[in-house]
Design a protein around this motif. Structure first.
Motif, mmCIF file in Angstrom:
data_model
loop_
_atom_site.group_PDB
_atom_site.id
_atom_site.type_symbol
_atom_site.label_atom_id
_atom_site.label_comp_id
_atom_site.label_asym_id
_atom_site.label_seq_id
_atom_site.Cartn_x
_atom_site.Cartn_y
_atom_site.Cartn_z
ATOM 1 N N ASP A 4 3.319 -9.700 16.294
ATOM 2 C CA ASP A 4 3.604 -9.529 15.202
ATOM 3 C C ASP A 4 4.489 -7.918 15.885
ATOM 4 O OD1 ASP A 4 4.172 -8.190 12.141
ATOM 5 O OD2 ASP A 4 1.928 -7.589 12.624
ATOM 6 N N THR A 5 5.993 -8.411 15.243
ATOM 7 C CA THR A 5 6.895 -7.423 15.674
ATOM 8 C C THR A 5 7.244 -6.857 14.828
ATOM 9 O OG1 THR A 5 8.855 -8.931 15.965
ATOM 10 C CG2 THR A 5 7.333 -8.590 17.445
ATOM 11 N N THR A 6 6.684 -6.730 13.084
ATOM 12 C CA THR A 6 7.463 -5.861 12.052
ATOM 13 C C THR A 6 7.129 -4.282 12.730
ATOM 14 O OG1 THR A 6 5.257 -7.155 11.136
ATOM 15 C CG2 THR A 6 7.523 -7.517 11.092
ATOM 16 N N ILE A 7 7.152 -3.584 11.964
ATOM 17 C CA ILE A 7 7.117 -1.800 11.632
ATOM 18 C C ILE A 7 7.081 -2.009 10.170
ATOM 19 C CG2 ILE A 7 7.937 0.543 12.063
ATOM 20 C CD1 ILE A 7 9.207 -0.242 14.225
ATOM 21 N N SER A 8 5.499 -1.519 10.580
ATOM 22 C CA SER A 8 4.998 -1.417 8.930
ATOM 23 C C SER A 8 4.851 0.168 8.479
ATOM 24 C CB SER A 8 3.591 -1.027 8.905
ATOM 25 O OG SER A 8 2.958 -1.112 9.386
ATOM 26 N N ARG A 9 5.500 0.729 7.857
ATOM 27 C CA ARG A 9 5.097 2.315 7.163
ATOM 28 C C ARG A 9 4.488 2.708 6.527
ATOM 29 N NH1 ARG A 9 10.133 5.246 9.136
ATOM 30 N NH2 ARG A 9 10.898 4.545 10.714
ATOM 31 N N GLU A 10 3.743 2.936 6.856
ATOM 32 C CA GLU A 10 2.840 3.315 5.422
ATOM 33 C C GLU A 10 3.415 4.836 4.479
ATOM 34 O OE1 GLU A 10 -0.949 3.506 7.024
ATOM 35 O OE2 GLU A 10 -1.091 2.034 8.127
ATOM 36 N N GLU A 11 2.846 4.983 3.371
ATOM 37 C CA GLU A 11 2.538 6.283 2.928
ATOM 38 C C GLU A 11 2.150 7.225 3.165
ATOM 39 O OE1 GLU A 11 4.670 7.275 -0.054
ATOM 40 O OE2 GLU A 11 5.966 4.630 -0.145
ATOM 41 N N PRO A 12 2.672 8.608 3.791
ATOM 42 C CA PRO A 12 2.049 9.349 4.179
ATOM 43 C C PRO A 12 1.018 10.044 3.055
ATOM 44 C CG PRO A 12 3.910 9.605 3.599
ATOM 45 C CD PRO A 12 4.298 8.994 2.925
ATOM 46 N N PRO A 13 0.130 10.793 3.975
ATOM 47 C CA PRO A 13 -1.093 10.834 3.011
ATOM 48 C C PRO A 13 -0.609 12.575 1.553
ATOM 49 C CG PRO A 13 -1.846 11.674 5.035
ATOM 50 C CD PRO A 13 0.192 10.752 4.728
ATOM 51 N N ALA A 14 -1.097 12.665 0.706
ATOM 52 C CA ALA A 14 -0.781 13.838 0.060
ATOM 53 C C ALA A 14 -1.194 14.662 0.638
ATOM 54 C CB ALA A 14 -1.670 12.828 -1.018
ATOM 55 N N VAL A 15 -1.888 14.936 1.643
ATOM 56 C CA VAL A 15 -1.241 16.703 1.997
ATOM 57 C C VAL A 15 -0.389 16.725 2.967
ATOM 58 C CG1 VAL A 15 -2.635 18.083 3.939
ATOM 59 C CG2 VAL A 15 -4.023 16.903 2.647
ATOM 60 N N THR A 16 0.088 15.809 3.447
ATOM 61 C CA THR A 16 1.340 15.808 4.492
ATOM 62 C C THR A 16 1.958 16.372 3.024
ATOM 63 O OG1 THR A 16 0.631 14.395 5.620
ATOM 64 C CG2 THR A 16 2.418 14.771 5.727
ATOM 65 N N SER A 17 3.026 15.396 2.010
ATOM 66 C CA SER A 17 3.932 15.435 1.652
ATOM 67 C C SER A 17 3.754 17.309 0.367
ATOM 68 C CB SER A 17 3.353 14.935 0.139
ATOM 69 O OG SER A 17 4.396 14.477 -1.105
ATOM 70 N N TYR A 18 2.718 17.907 -0.224
ATOM 71 C CA TYR A 18 2.830 19.003 0.123
ATOM 72 C C TYR A 18 3.473 19.522 0.758
ATOM 73 C CZ TYR A 18 -0.499 17.180 -4.164
ATOM 74 O OH TYR A 18 -0.080 16.620 -5.229
ATOM 75 N N GLY A 20 4.956 19.088 3.718
ATOM 76 C CA GLY A 20 6.166 18.917 3.793
ATOM 77 C C GLY A 20 7.204 20.043 2.613
ATOM 78 N N THR A 21 6.362 19.714 1.138
ATOM 79 C CA THR A 21 7.077 20.933 0.521
ATOM 80 C C THR A 21 6.761 21.946 0.588
ATOM 81 O OG1 THR A 21 6.575 18.767 -1.432
ATOM 82 C CG2 THR A 21 6.905 20.817 -2.444
ATOM 83 N N ILE A 22 6.451 22.630 0.739
ATOM 84 C CA ILE A 22 5.481 23.770 0.892
ATOM 85 C C ILE A 22 6.550 24.919 2.028
ATOM 86 C CG2 ILE A 22 4.408 25.324 1.973
ATOM 87 C CD1 ILE A 22 2.239 24.067 0.724
ATOM 88 N N ARG A 23 7.259 23.860 3.103
ATOM 89 C CA ARG A 23 7.849 24.551 4.232
ATOM 90 C C ARG A 23 8.827 24.586 3.524
ATOM 91 N NH1 ARG A 23 6.573 20.686 9.861
ATOM 92 N NH2 ARG A 23 8.526 22.303 9.895
ATOM 93 N N ARG A 24 9.735 23.173 3.062
ATOM 94 C CA ARG A 24 10.829 23.358 2.830
ATOM 95 C C ARG A 24 11.840 24.416 1.590
ATOM 96 N NH1 ARG A 24 9.918 17.540 3.337
ATOM 97 N NH2 ARG A 24 9.494 17.776 0.827
ATOM 98 N N SER A 25 10.712 25.614 1.012
ATOM 99 C CA SER A 25 10.674 25.850 -0.435
ATOM 100 C C SER A 25 10.948 27.286 0.082
ATOM 101 C CB SER A 25 10.349 25.516 -1.077
ATOM 102 O OG SER A 25 9.983 26.249 -2.593
#
Length: 78
Positions: A4-18, A20-25
């Motif tokens: 299997d050579t497909t690369i699966s991209r999973e959704e980042p966890p909610a904590v990582t999303s939050y 990231g938002t804090i780091r950009r603001s």
């Protein structure tokens, strides 16, 4: 033997999303910084430095919250 050579991209966890938002603001970083200062003041509990940390922390939280709300209103992101 197929691999299997497909690369699966999973959704980042909610904590990582939050985080990231804090780091950009900048206003959100100011709020977090204010919370850290208040926590340091609570840890110290006694003395001039404890009072200064509390006052600076609350001030940073209030100013950063006002800046965040103002930016949201100016950008019309409700």
């Amino acid at each position: 033997m197929a691999t299997d050579t497909t690369i699966s991209r999973e959704e980042p966890p909610a904590v990582t999303s939050y985080l990231g938002t804090i780091r950009r603001s900048k206003p959100l970083l100011g709020i977090v910084f204010g919370l850290v200062l208040v926590a340091v003041g609570l840890i110290l509990q006694v003395g001039v430095m404890a009072g200064m940390m509390g006052i600076y922390g609350v001030s940073a939280i209030l100013v950063s919250t006002a800046a965040y709300v103002a930016l949201r209103v100016l950008r019309r992101e409700t």
